[in-house]
Write a protein that holds these residues in place. Structure first.
Motif, mmCIF file in Angstrom:
data_model
loop_
_atom_site.group_PDB
_atom_site.id
_atom_site.type_symbol
_atom_site.label_atom_id
_atom_site.label_comp_id
_atom_site.label_asym_id
_atom_site.label_seq_id
_atom_site.Cartn_x
_atom_site.Cartn_y
_atom_site.Cartn_z
ATOM 1 N N GLN A 112 6.014 8.529 -1.008
ATOM 2 C CA GLN A 112 5.269 7.285 -1.220
ATOM 3 C C GLN A 112 5.874 6.290 -0.237
ATOM 4 O OE1 GLN A 112 2.809 7.089 -3.489
ATOM 5 N NE2 GLN A 112 3.204 9.131 -4.299
ATOM 6 N N MET A 113 5.213 6.128 0.910
ATOM 7 C CA MET A 113 5.792 5.276 1.943
ATOM 8 C C MET A 113 5.128 3.908 1.880
ATOM 9 S SD MET A 113 5.830 5.869 5.985
ATOM 10 C CE MET A 113 4.405 4.849 6.154
ATOM 11 N N ASN A 114 5.681 3.041 1.053
ATOM 12 C CA ASN A 114 5.011 1.742 0.868
ATOM 13 C C ASN A 114 4.888 0.975 2.185
ATOM 14 O OD1 ASN A 114 3.877 -0.378 -0.698
ATOM 15 N ND2 ASN A 114 5.803 -1.481 -0.496
ATOM 16 N N SER A 115 3.673 0.498 2.461
ATOM 17 C CA SER A 115 3.480 -0.429 3.582
ATOM 18 C C SER A 115 3.480 -1.831 2.990
ATOM 19 C CB SER A 115 2.145 -0.173 4.284
ATOM 20 O OG SER A 115 2.141 1.110 4.847
ATOM 21 N N ALA A 116 4.519 -2.594 3.267
ATOM 22 C CA ALA A 116 4.645 -3.939 2.699
ATOM 23 C C ALA A 116 4.158 -4.965 3.716
ATOM 24 C CB ALA A 116 6.099 -4.206 2.322
ATOM 25 N N SER A 156 15.049 12.149 2.978
ATOM 26 C CA SER A 156 14.847 13.109 1.874
ATOM 27 C C SER A 156 14.708 12.443 0.509
ATOM 28 C CB SER A 156 15.989 14.123 1.829
ATOM 29 O OG SER A 156 15.996 14.827 3.022
ATOM 30 N N PRO A 157 15.543 11.441 0.181
ATOM 31 C CA PRO A 157 15.409 10.839 -1.153
ATOM 32 C C PRO A 157 14.050 10.181 -1.401
ATOM 33 C CG PRO A 157 17.436 10.119 -0.068
ATOM 34 C CD PRO A 157 16.657 10.864 0.949
ATOM 35 N N TYR A 158 13.301 9.928 -0.331
ATOM 36 C CA TYR A 158 12.006 9.254 -0.501
ATOM 37 C C TYR A 158 10.878 10.241 -0.797
ATOM 38 C CZ TYR A 158 14.296 5.103 1.209
ATOM 39 O OH TYR A 158 15.143 4.033 1.331
ATOM 40 N N VAL A 159 11.227 11.548 -0.820
ATOM 41 C CA VAL A 159 10.189 12.569 -0.956
ATOM 42 C C VAL A 159 10.345 13.305 -2.280
ATOM 43 C CG1 VAL A 159 9.201 14.629 0.113
ATOM 44 C CG2 VAL A 159 10.171 12.826 1.534
ATOM 45 N N LYS A 160 9.215 13.442 -3.004
ATOM 46 C CA LYS A 160 9.234 14.232 -4.251
ATOM 47 C C LYS A 160 8.115 15.252 -4.158
ATOM 48 C CE LYS A 160 11.742 11.478 -7.445
ATOM 49 N NZ LYS A 160 12.060 10.370 -6.546
ATOM 50 N N ASP A 161 8.446 16.518 -4.395
ATOM 51 C CA ASP A 161 7.473 17.612 -4.311
ATOM 52 C C ASP A 161 6.724 17.602 -2.978
ATOM 53 O OD1 ASP A 161 8.193 18.306 -6.911
ATOM 54 O OD2 ASP A 161 6.710 16.924 -7.765
ATOM 55 N N GLY A 162 7.438 17.335 -1.903
ATOM 56 C CA GLY A 162 6.841 17.375 -0.564
ATOM 57 C C GLY A 162 6.027 16.144 -0.199
ATOM 58 N N VAL A 163 5.946 15.177 -1.107
ATOM 59 C CA VAL A 163 5.109 13.990 -0.852
ATOM 60 C C VAL A 163 5.954 12.721 -0.907
ATOM 61 C CG1 VAL A 163 3.133 12.646 -1.663
ATOM 62 C CG2 VAL A 163 3.099 15.129 -1.849
ATOM 63 N N ASP A 184 0.841 -1.197 0.000
ATOM 64 C CA ASP A 184 0.000 0.000 0.000
ATOM 65 C C ASP A 184 0.880 1.252 0.000
ATOM 66 O OD1 ASP A 184 -2.201 1.706 0.183
ATOM 67 O OD2 ASP A 184 -1.819 1.903 2.313
ATOM 68 N N PRO A 185 0.916 1.960 -1.120
ATOM 69 C CA PRO A 185 1.775 3.138 -1.217
ATOM 70 C C PRO A 185 1.046 4.448 -0.928
ATOM 71 C CG PRO A 185 1.070 2.464 -3.401
ATOM 72 C CD PRO A 185 0.272 1.661 -2.418
ATOM 73 N N THR A 186 0.178 4.481 0.089
ATOM 74 C CA THR A 186 -0.550 5.720 0.412
ATOM 75 C C THR A 186 0.454 6.859 0.647
ATOM 76 O OG1 THR A 186 -2.385 4.511 1.370
ATOM 77 C CG2 THR A 186 -2.129 6.787 2.081
ATOM 78 N N PRO A 187 0.293 8.004 -0.034
ATOM 79 C CA PRO A 187 1.272 9.093 0.123
ATOM 80 C C PRO A 187 1.122 9.828 1.456
ATOM 81 C CG PRO A 187 -0.377 9.640 -1.555
ATOM 82 C CD PRO A 187 -0.736 8.297 -1.029
ATOM 83 N N VAL A 188 2.256 10.303 1.959
ATOM 84 C CA VAL A 188 2.257 11.131 3.181
ATOM 85 C C VAL A 188 3.156 12.348 2.942
ATOM 86 C CG1 VAL A 188 1.862 9.322 4.903
ATOM 87 C CG2 VAL A 188 4.184 9.770 4.147
ATOM 88 N N SER A 189 2.958 13.376 3.761
ATOM 89 C CA SER A 189 3.825 14.554 3.650
ATOM 90 C C SER A 189 5.158 14.253 4.347
ATOM 91 C CB SER A 189 3.156 15.751 4.329
ATOM 92 O OG SER A 189 3.162 15.539 5.732
ATOM 93 N N PHE A 190 6.141 15.116 4.118
ATOM 94 C CA PHE A 190 7.437 14.889 4.757
ATOM 95 C C PHE A 190 7.316 14.965 6.279
ATOM 96 C CE2 PHE A 190 11.989 16.045 5.630
ATOM 97 C CZ PHE A 190 12.457 14.785 5.345
ATOM 98 N N GLU A 191 6.495 15.910 6.766
ATOM 99 C CA GLU A 191 6.295 16.033 8.216
ATOM 100 C C GLU A 191 5.690 14.748 8.791
ATOM 101 O OE1 GLU A 191 7.152 17.864 10.890
ATOM 102 O OE2 GLU A 191 8.435 18.753 9.359
#
Ligand SMILES: C[S@@+](CC[C@H](N)C(=O)[O-])C[C@H]1O[C@@H](n2cnc3c(N)ncnc32)[C@H](O)[C@@H]1O
Length: 275
Positions: free
Chosen positions: A264-268, A255-262, A212-219
């Motif tokens: 994609q934090m995959n839940s595996a 930081s490398p996991y974030v693009k344009d402030g968003v 599940d790659p639900t996007p989250v903000s950097f914060e």
């Protein structure tokens, strides 16, 4: 509540408070996983369903919608703080047929009247998983269904591994993720899950990957890394200098996991079913 393992009860007393604090974020992040679990349980109107390790109740509520007002959705948990929140949320939604019990699912006698058992991340913490799953089997009517989600390994879940590796140089001791012990990654090995369920008397066991790659903000990503994960108890007792260093290192590593402030934090996860 009786028969609860003191260590786990103490652990969830503390961790449960963090889940209460971060309930909105965690529920948004993991809502697709609750849906996937409940879909797989194939619930029908009027059925009775038990949600094990229900936490603040998100999966119980999802199940309650499926079984409808004629049905029954029961959430069980060992964390008093999370149950209090779950009950409050059930009241706010005016959901019928929902109840919550303070119970150690490994030992609690639930009765034998459930059609299905579901869980989102609530079944990896049993000190004796075979005994726990045998106990849960006894809560079902003949032919009853089980569906749960558990985590795959930390190597597939960057959000778990990356912050810990970034913080490691600053910590006197780095917490380890155990694969064969009660804990978040205790069910990462599908062979272990299969053998626990089979030994506990479950049949028709299926295990499939769920991403599940639900996007989250950097914060939010930082909150998940520093507040919800294993760094939380360490940082809670650390001085301001150490906290700032770890935060800086974790920020750089993520930081490398974030693009344009968003991000994609995959839940595996594994999505597991049985009868
Ligand atoms: C990772 S949280 C998941 C909570 C919830 N299912 C969710 O997805 O939001 C794990 C939950 O399992 C509960 N738990 C751990 N061991 C338990 C046990 N032996 N009996 C009942 N609940 C347990 C914890 O208190 C905690 O609420």
């Amino acid at each position: 509540m009786s028969g609860v393992t003191t260590d786990m009860a103490a652990y969830w007393d503390r961790a449960g408070r963090v889940w209460v604090e971060q309930q909105a974020l965690l529920d948004r992040l993991y809502q697709p996983i609750a849906k996937a679990v409940v879909d797989r349980a194939d619930l029908r109107a009027g059925e009775a369903v038990l949600d094990v390790g229900c936490g603040a109740g998100a999966t119980t509520f999802e199940a309650a919608w499926r079984v409808g007002p004629e049905g029954r959705a029961v959430g069980a948990d060992i964390s008093g703080a999370l149950l209090e929140l779950a009950r409050r949320r059930a009241g706010e939604q005016a959901l019928e047929g929902v109840e919550f019990v303070h119970a150690d699912a490994q030992t609690h006698a639930f009765g034998q009247d459930f059609d299905a058992i579901v869980s989102r991340f609530g079944v990896m913490f049993f000190p004796d998983p075979v005994a726990a799953f045998a106990n849960l089997r006894r809560a079902l009517k003949p032919g009853g269904r089980l569906a749960f989600a558990c985590w795959r390994g930390p190597e597939d879940n960057a959000i778990a591994q990356v912050p810990l590796e970034a913080a490691a140089p600053f910590l006197p001791e780095v917490p380890k993720f155990e694969r064969n012990a009660p804990g978040r990654f205790g069910f990462a090995d599908p062979e272990r899950v299969l053998s626990i369920l089979a030994e506990a008397g479950w049949r028709d066991i299926t295990i499939e990957a769920l991403d599940d790659p639900t996007p989250v903000s950097f914060e939010e990503l930082l909150t998940m890394s520093l507040r919800v994960g294993p760094l939380n108890p360490i940082l809670s007792n650390a001085d301001e200098t150490l906290r700032a260093r770890v935060r800086e290192a974790v920020t750089a590593a993520l930081s490398p996991y974030v693009k344009d402030g968003v991000a994609q934090m995959n839940s595996a996860c594994w999505l597991v079913t049985a009868r």
